[in-house]
Design a protein around this motif. Structure first.
Motif, PDB file in Angstrom:
ATOM      1  N   SER A  29      48.976  32.804  48.470  1.00  0.00           N
ATOM      2  CA  SER A  29      48.555  34.160  48.841  1.00  0.00           C
ATOM      3  C   SER A  29      49.670  34.894  49.583  1.00  0.00           C
ATOM      4  CB  SER A  29      47.306  34.095  49.725  1.00  0.00           C
ATOM      5  OG  SER A  29      46.271  33.387  49.090  1.00  0.00           O
ATOM      6  N   GLY A  30      50.355  34.177  50.487  1.00  0.00           N
ATOM      7  CA  GLY A  30      51.438  34.796  51.245  1.00  0.00           C
ATOM      8  C   GLY A  30      52.601  35.210  50.354  1.00  0.00           C
ATOM      9  N   LEU A  33      51.636  38.206  48.242  1.00  0.00           N
ATOM     10  CA  LEU A  33      51.684  39.453  49.018  1.00  0.00           C
ATOM     11  C   LEU A  33      53.130  39.884  49.243  1.00  0.00           C
ATOM     12  CD1 LEU A  33      50.029  41.561  50.629  1.00  0.00           C
ATOM     13  CD2 LEU A  33      50.472  40.169  52.655  1.00  0.00           C
ATOM     14  N   SER A 101      48.201  42.289  42.520  1.00  0.00           N
ATOM     15  CA  SER A 101      48.082  42.923  43.833  1.00  0.00           C
ATOM     16  C   SER A 101      49.001  44.135  43.943  1.00  0.00           C
ATOM     17  CB  SER A 101      48.414  41.904  44.935  1.00  0.00           C
ATOM     18  OG  SER A 101      48.309  42.486  46.194  1.00  0.00           O
ATOM     19  N   ALA A 152      46.808  44.748  55.079  1.00  0.00           N
ATOM     20  CA  ALA A 152      46.261  43.511  55.643  1.00  0.00           C
ATOM     21  C   ALA A 152      44.958  43.132  54.944  1.00  0.00           C
ATOM     22  CB  ALA A 152      46.033  43.697  57.143  1.00  0.00           C
ATOM     23  N   GLN A 154      44.295  43.791  51.918  1.00  0.00           N
ATOM     24  CA  GLN A 154      44.683  43.299  50.591  1.00  0.00           C
ATOM     25  C   GLN A 154      45.022  41.813  50.643  1.00  0.00           C
ATOM     26  OE1 GLN A 154      44.491  44.954  47.760  1.00  0.00           O
ATOM     27  NE2 GLN A 154      45.273  43.256  46.561  1.00  0.00           N
ATOM     28  N   TYR A 155      45.593  41.368  51.766  1.00  0.00           N
ATOM     29  CA  TYR A 155      45.915  39.941  51.900  1.00  0.00           C
ATOM     30  C   TYR A 155      44.639  39.103  51.950  1.00  0.00           C
ATOM     31  CZ  TYR A 155      48.016  35.636  53.626  1.00  0.00           C
ATOM     32  OH  TYR A 155      48.406  34.318  53.772  1.00  0.00           O
ATOM     33  N   LEU A 158      43.484  38.776  48.508  1.00  0.00           N
ATOM     34  CA  LEU A 158      44.325  37.824  47.774  1.00  0.00           C
ATOM     35  C   LEU A 158      43.896  36.387  48.048  1.00  0.00           C
ATOM     36  CD1 LEU A 158      48.019  39.113  48.001  1.00  0.00           C
ATOM     37  CD2 LEU A 158      46.751  38.514  45.944  1.00  0.00           C
ATOM     38  N   ILE A 159      43.570  36.095  49.294  1.00  0.00           N
ATOM     39  CA  ILE A 159      43.166  34.730  49.640  1.00  0.00           C
ATOM     40  C   ILE A 159      41.888  34.343  48.874  1.00  0.00           C
ATOM     41  CG2 ILE A 159      42.213  33.313  51.506  1.00  0.00           C
ATOM     42  CD1 ILE A 159      44.231  34.599  53.370  1.00  0.00           C
ATOM     43  N   SER A 162      42.605  33.891  45.243  1.00  0.00           N
ATOM     44  CA  SER A 162      43.417  32.709  44.931  1.00  0.00           C
ATOM     45  C   SER A 162      42.571  31.518  44.488  1.00  0.00           C
ATOM     46  CB  SER A 162      44.276  32.315  46.148  1.00  0.00           C
ATOM     47  OG  SER A 162      43.457  31.768  47.175  1.00  0.00           O
ATOM     48  N   SER A 202      39.009  34.301  56.243  1.00  0.00           N
ATOM     49  CA  SER A 202      38.814  35.751  56.071  1.00  0.00           C
ATOM     50  C   SER A 202      38.390  36.403  57.379  1.00  0.00           C
ATOM     51  CB  SER A 202      37.749  36.013  54.995  1.00  0.00           C
ATOM     52  OG  SER A 202      38.145  35.482  53.763  1.00  0.00           O
ATOM     53  N   LEU A 205      41.412  36.692  59.746  1.00  0.00           N
ATOM     54  CA  LEU A 205      42.307  37.754  59.296  1.00  0.00           C
ATOM     55  C   LEU A 205      41.688  39.135  59.486  1.00  0.00           C
ATOM     56  CD1 LEU A 205      43.757  36.132  56.066  1.00  0.00           C
ATOM     57  CD2 LEU A 205      44.980  36.634  58.179  1.00  0.00           C
TER      58      LEU A 205
END
Length: 221
Positions: A29-30, A33, A101, A152, A154-155, A158-159, A162, A202, A205
């Motif tokens: 995920s990182g 991004l 993304s 942020a 969006q991250y 993404l997680i 994933s 989640s 974050l």
């Protein structure tokens, strides 16, 4: 019919595997991004370009990528494009998620830039700055303040997205859970625990996003 007896000690037995799965999930995920930000930035700038052909091409990419489910895109990249580019499961997952993304970040960038009054650009140009200098030193720093919270968020998305990479054999948290269930037959305990882990990541974050929003809203006052 035998009653199902829950056994939560199974979580501790397989904890090292879950830990590896969490690491892979956060890593993919990182990286996705990290790569998607320049993709989104370029596409966002192209989207607001006064050159119609560039704007149309950027818009077409965004619409096509956003119109395809991530799972379908992931399978296509892995089984079709990945064969030509010699991508393994890991980099197929990272590149697909970055491309996917990037389309969403492009819209964040476009909205952020367009939220800055046009007079800012006109003032910068009147001082002798070129378009790119005005964008770099005047527009983007202000727009970035508005873009950070949605970036942020969006991250976090993404997680959660994933979890799909397990279909191409990337050993993330979801695939670890599948393997543990196949070995232990403890589906209730394993999937409940994995759901809790995704929620926990989640939640943490989202709290960080909230702090960022408060910080930058104060700066904007």
């Amino acid at each position: 019919m035998m009653e199902y007896q829950q056994n939560w000690t199974i979580i501790m037995d397989y904890w090292p595997l879950f830990l590896d799965g969490i690491g892979t999930t956060l890593q993919i995920s990182g990286l996705a991004l990290l790569f998607s930000i320049p993709i989104g930035l370029v596409l966002g700038l192209c989207r607001i370009s006064k050159k119609r052909s560039i704007s149309i091409l950027a818009g077409a990419y965004i619409e096509v990528i956003r119109g395809i489910p991530l799972l379908v895109l992931l399978l296509w990249v892995f089984f079709v494009l990945g064969k030509y580019l010699n991508l393994g499961p890991y980099w197929s997952a990272v590149s697909t998620m970055a491309a996917f993304s990037g389309a969403f970040i492009a819209e964040i960038v476009r909205a952020g830039i367009q939220s800055i009054p046009k007079e800012q650009m006109e003032a910068a140009r009147s001082l002798g700055m070129s378009y790119f200098q005005a964008m770099q030193f005047v527009i983007l720093p202000q727009a970035l303040r508005k873009m950070l919270p949605p970036l942020a968020s969006q991250y976090i998305i993404l997680i959660k997205d994933s979890s799909l990479v397990s279909v191409i054999s990337v050993v993330d948290l979801t695939l670890v859970a599948k393997n543990v269930v196949a070995t232990s037959f403890r589906s209730i305990e394993v999937w409940t625990f994995v759901a809790f882990l995704y929620f926990l990541i989640s939640f943490i974050l989202s709290r960080i996003v909230r702090i960022i929003e408060k910080k930058y809203s104060k700066m904007g006052d």
